[in-house]
Design a protein around this motif. Sequence first.
Motif, PDB file in Angstrom:
ATOM      1  N   ARG A  71       0.824  -1.201   0.000  1.00 17.73           N
ATOM      2  CA  ARG A  71       0.000   0.000   0.000  1.00 17.73           C
ATOM      3  C   ARG A  71       0.860   1.253   0.000  1.00 17.73           C
ATOM      4  O   ARG A  71       1.826   1.371   0.753  1.00 17.73           O
ATOM      5  CB  ARG A  71      -0.942   0.013   1.206  1.00 17.73           C
ATOM      6  CG  ARG A  71      -1.994  -1.086   1.136  1.00 17.73           C
ATOM      7  CD  ARG A  71      -3.014  -0.959   2.242  1.00 17.73           C
ATOM      8  NE  ARG A  71      -3.985  -2.042   2.177  1.00 17.73           N
ATOM      9  CZ  ARG A  71      -5.045  -2.154   2.974  1.00 17.73           C
ATOM     10  NH1 ARG A  71      -5.243  -1.252   3.916  1.00 17.73           N
ATOM     11  NH2 ARG A  71      -5.881  -3.153   2.839  1.00 17.73           N
ATOM     12  N   LEU A  72       0.478   2.180  -0.843  1.00 13.37           N
ATOM     13  CA  LEU A  72       1.162   3.460  -0.950  1.00 13.37           C
ATOM     14  C   LEU A  72       0.237   4.549  -0.398  1.00 13.37           C
ATOM     15  O   LEU A  72      -0.932   4.639  -0.780  1.00 13.37           O
ATOM     16  CB  LEU A  72       1.502   3.756  -2.418  1.00 13.37           C
ATOM     17  CG  LEU A  72       2.164   5.108  -2.696  1.00 13.37           C
ATOM     18  CD1 LEU A  72       3.567   5.158  -2.093  1.00 13.37           C
ATOM     19  CD2 LEU A  72       2.205   5.377  -4.201  1.00 13.37           C
ATOM     20  N   TYR A  73       0.781   5.375   0.486  1.00 13.64           N
ATOM     21  CA  TYR A  73       0.042   6.498   1.068  1.00 13.64           C
ATOM     22  C   TYR A  73       0.649   7.784   0.507  1.00 13.64           C
ATOM     23  O   TYR A  73       1.853   8.015   0.642  1.00 13.64           O
ATOM     24  CB  TYR A  73       0.148   6.489   2.587  1.00 13.64           C
ATOM     25  CG  TYR A  73      -0.420   5.251   3.248  1.00 13.64           C
ATOM     26  CD1 TYR A  73      -1.672   5.275   3.857  1.00 13.64           C
ATOM     27  CD2 TYR A  73       0.299   4.056   3.264  1.00 13.64           C
ATOM     28  CE1 TYR A  73      -2.195   4.134   4.477  1.00 13.64           C
ATOM     29  CE2 TYR A  73      -0.210   2.917   3.873  1.00 13.64           C
ATOM     30  CZ  TYR A  73      -1.452   2.962   4.472  1.00 13.64           C
ATOM     31  OH  TYR A  73      -1.961   1.834   5.074  1.00 13.64           O
ATOM     32  N   TRP A  97      -3.394   3.756  -1.780  1.00  8.62           N
ATOM     33  CA  TRP A  97      -3.425   3.010  -3.040  1.00  8.62           C
ATOM     34  C   TRP A  97      -2.967   1.575  -2.815  1.00  8.62           C
ATOM     35  O   TRP A  97      -1.995   1.330  -2.110  1.00  8.62           O
ATOM     36  CB  TRP A  97      -2.504   3.653  -4.082  1.00  8.62           C
ATOM     37  CG  TRP A  97      -2.725   5.113  -4.287  1.00  8.62           C
ATOM     38  CD1 TRP A  97      -2.160   6.133  -3.568  1.00  8.62           C
ATOM     39  CD2 TRP A  97      -3.561   5.726  -5.264  1.00  8.62           C
ATOM     40  NE1 TRP A  97      -2.580   7.344  -4.042  1.00  8.62           N
ATOM     41  CE2 TRP A  97      -3.452   7.122  -5.094  1.00  8.62           C
ATOM     42  CE3 TRP A  97      -4.392   5.242  -6.279  1.00  8.62           C
ATOM     43  CZ2 TRP A  97      -4.139   8.035  -5.882  1.00  8.62           C
ATOM     44  CZ3 TRP A  97      -5.069   6.132  -7.070  1.00  8.62           C
ATOM     45  CH2 TRP A  97      -4.948   7.505  -6.878  1.00  8.62           C
ATOM     46  N   GLN A  98      -3.693   0.655  -3.427  1.00 13.22           N
ATOM     47  CA  GLN A  98      -3.243  -0.736  -3.482  1.00 13.22           C
ATOM     48  C   GLN A  98      -2.406  -0.877  -4.742  1.00 13.22           C
ATOM     49  O   GLN A  98      -2.875  -0.598  -5.853  1.00 13.22           O
ATOM     50  CB  GLN A  98      -4.443  -1.692  -3.540  1.00 13.22           C
ATOM     51  CG  GLN A  98      -4.084  -3.168  -3.515  1.00 13.22           C
ATOM     52  CD  GLN A  98      -3.980  -3.703  -2.104  1.00 13.22           C
ATOM     53  OE1 GLN A  98      -4.644  -3.210  -1.221  1.00 13.22           O
ATOM     54  NE2 GLN A  98      -3.153  -4.705  -1.900  1.00 13.22           N
ATOM     55  N   LEU A 129      -7.927   2.896  -2.537  1.00  9.63           N
ATOM     56  CA  LEU A 129      -8.650   2.258  -1.442  1.00  9.63           C
ATOM     57  C   LEU A 129      -9.375   3.256  -0.550  1.00  9.63           C
ATOM     58  O   LEU A 129     -10.444   2.955  -0.023  1.00  9.63           O
ATOM     59  CB  LEU A 129      -7.671   1.440  -0.577  1.00  9.63           C
ATOM     60  CG  LEU A 129      -6.928   0.299  -1.266  1.00  9.63           C
ATOM     61  CD1 LEU A 129      -6.011  -0.399  -0.271  1.00  9.63           C
ATOM     62  CD2 LEU A 129      -7.907  -0.696  -1.875  1.00  9.63           C
ATOM     63  N   ALA A 130      -8.774   4.419  -0.345  1.00  5.70           N
ATOM     64  CA  ALA A 130      -9.384   5.401   0.550  1.00  5.70           C
ATOM     65  C   ALA A 130      -8.850   6.788   0.243  1.00  5.70           C
ATOM     66  O   ALA A 130      -7.745   6.946  -0.287  1.00  5.70           O
ATOM     67  CB  ALA A 130      -9.100   5.042   2.010  1.00  5.70           C
ATOM     68  N   GLU A 131      -9.653   7.775   0.588  1.00  2.79           N
ATOM     69  CA  GLU A 131      -9.267   9.172   0.458  1.00  2.79           C
ATOM     70  C   GLU A 131      -9.549   9.854   1.789  1.00  2.79           C
ATOM     71  O   GLU A 131     -10.705   9.999   2.194  1.00  2.79           O
ATOM     72  CB  GLU A 131     -10.045   9.844  -0.682  1.00  2.79           C
ATOM     73  CG  GLU A 131      -9.603  11.263  -0.960  1.00  2.79           C
ATOM     74  CD  GLU A 131     -10.239  11.823  -2.234  1.00  2.79           C
ATOM     75  OE1 GLU A 131     -10.418  13.049  -2.299  1.00  2.79           O
ATOM     76  OE2 GLU A 131     -10.547  11.024  -3.151  1.00  2.79           O
ATOM     77  N   LEU A 132      -8.499  10.247   2.484  1.00  2.00           N
ATOM     78  CA  LEU A 132      -8.629  10.822   3.819  1.00  2.00           C
ATOM     79  C   LEU A 132      -8.669  12.341   3.690  1.00  2.00           C
ATOM     80  O   LEU A 132      -7.673  12.972   3.335  1.00  2.00           O
ATOM     81  CB  LEU A 132      -7.457  10.377   4.706  1.00  2.00           C
ATOM     82  CG  LEU A 132      -7.136   8.868   4.691  1.00  2.00           C
ATOM     83  CD1 LEU A 132      -5.990   8.556   5.631  1.00  2.00           C
ATOM     84  CD2 LEU A 132      -8.363   8.050   5.039  1.00  2.00           C
TER      85      LEU A 132
END
Length: 533
Positions: free
Chosen positions: A342-344, A355-356, A373-376
């Motif tokens: 996973r990349l942040y 990101w996966q 995967l997500a947006e913080l």
Amino acid sequence: MAATTPLQATSSSTWSESLQSTCCVSRMAAMTMQIACLIGDTWKNCLEGATDFKELIPEFYGNDCGFLENKLRLDLGRRQNGSLVGDVVLPQWASDTSDFLQKHRTALESQYVSEHLHEWIDLVFGFKQRGSEALASHNVFHPLTYEGGIDCDSIEDPDQRIAMLTQILEFGQTPKQLFTIPHPQRITPRFQNITRSPSSSSPVSELSPASQSEDSSFEDLTEESRKLAWANIGHLKPISSHKIHKEAVTGIAVSHDGAAIFSTSQDTTLKMFSKDLKDFQRSMSFSNMALSSCLMLADGKTVVCSSWDNNVYFYSVPFGRRQDTLMGHDDAVSEMCWFDDRLYTASWDSTVKVWQCASDSSSSHKRSQFQLLAELEHEAGVNTICLNPAGTLLVSGCKDGAVSIWDTSSYATLQQVHCHTGTIHHTAFSPDSRHVLSVGADSCMKVTDVQTGMVISTVKAVEEQRCFCWDGNSVLCGGQSGDLLLWDLLSNTVTQRIPAHSGAVTAMWMSELCSTVITGGEDRQMILWKLQS
């Protein structure tokens, strides 16, 4: 005396008064002395009895042993077995009263007690004193012991009022509840007695985060090496310096074998520097915008670079070319983290995206596939991010001075603290993940408790600190002046100032064993540092 109960003020205070009194001995004091003259029995009763609670008065941690000895030979009565009550009978592990008190002081001041003191506060004064948390902790007492448990003034019958007050005096009083949330854990020094210096030899493997043995039997040795390094971090000496960029250095990464050092700069380039040849070997530019950070992936073959052009670039070391581009933000990408696959990515567009990343084995170029995967979401541009060692928590620092802590499994916000008055330059977890340290444009260093979100330490520096490495107690900072500052958070003081760059220190990398440091600055230089004996 039991660790899981509030220390109720019952008969022990009376015991102290009876022992120190030279005027008279009341019947209550004599009875109390008979009950508590055997430390071992009293301890056993507190552990096993459901109605026996004692507190240790301050004298147990002092230097005056008089309260334990009946030097005046006062008549304190007899025990149930008929023996006279005299001096307090000490446990077998105490050679005499002085030894007894000394060991009590040592225990109170021990590392274990310091690290668990907040748990006692939670039970006695905090959120575990009442309610469901108290029930779960087996921390409940007679209702009359709690403040506000009964209003004696509302009892009109004087006999009933006197009877109720008598019961309250008999049961004792639970302290006032002061906190309704978990108390932060105390910041404690972890290795005060380590004075040896690590070896000054500098093999290539010491630069490498993967050079240590993967055998678990070496874990303790590795941790000991880190402790030794931090205990001697003031002995850092520069071994070489290199000016290979045309603008400020923004990021540093090192290959797994320690032979190659990668750096990014505001001059738009990623450069590869050979430690052995002491010269740069490659230079790569991805766009006409500055690069803001870089990191080495676990495969040891890919360097990832973030850019002010809103993109993330993947550079293949074996092929010497750009391998892939991730276009995922609407403003500059400021910093990145990687854990497992996973990349942040943090961006000035006020988001952190997760990101996966999976390799496409069907492609000859091993191009990656990216899945968002997500947006913080944040309220301001995100300037810095960092993962804890286990990869379970993420901390982000924003331009509005806010620090946010996230759960990486649910992507939920655990804490959000506006602790700085300006842009946050850098933030990182302590090795045990209990605390977060942040530095900002307000020249402050803040330590935030992860569990409670409370700022438990604030240090006002004389200059902005731009980047740092820390072990939870000591901080090696790169300042605006270009010097490296060694801070002791326990005393909030600078213990050493090490001349380094001619401009602000903008990037810092430390090896796994903490024996090698690389810094980059606005003076376009990279300096390699080594611990010397």
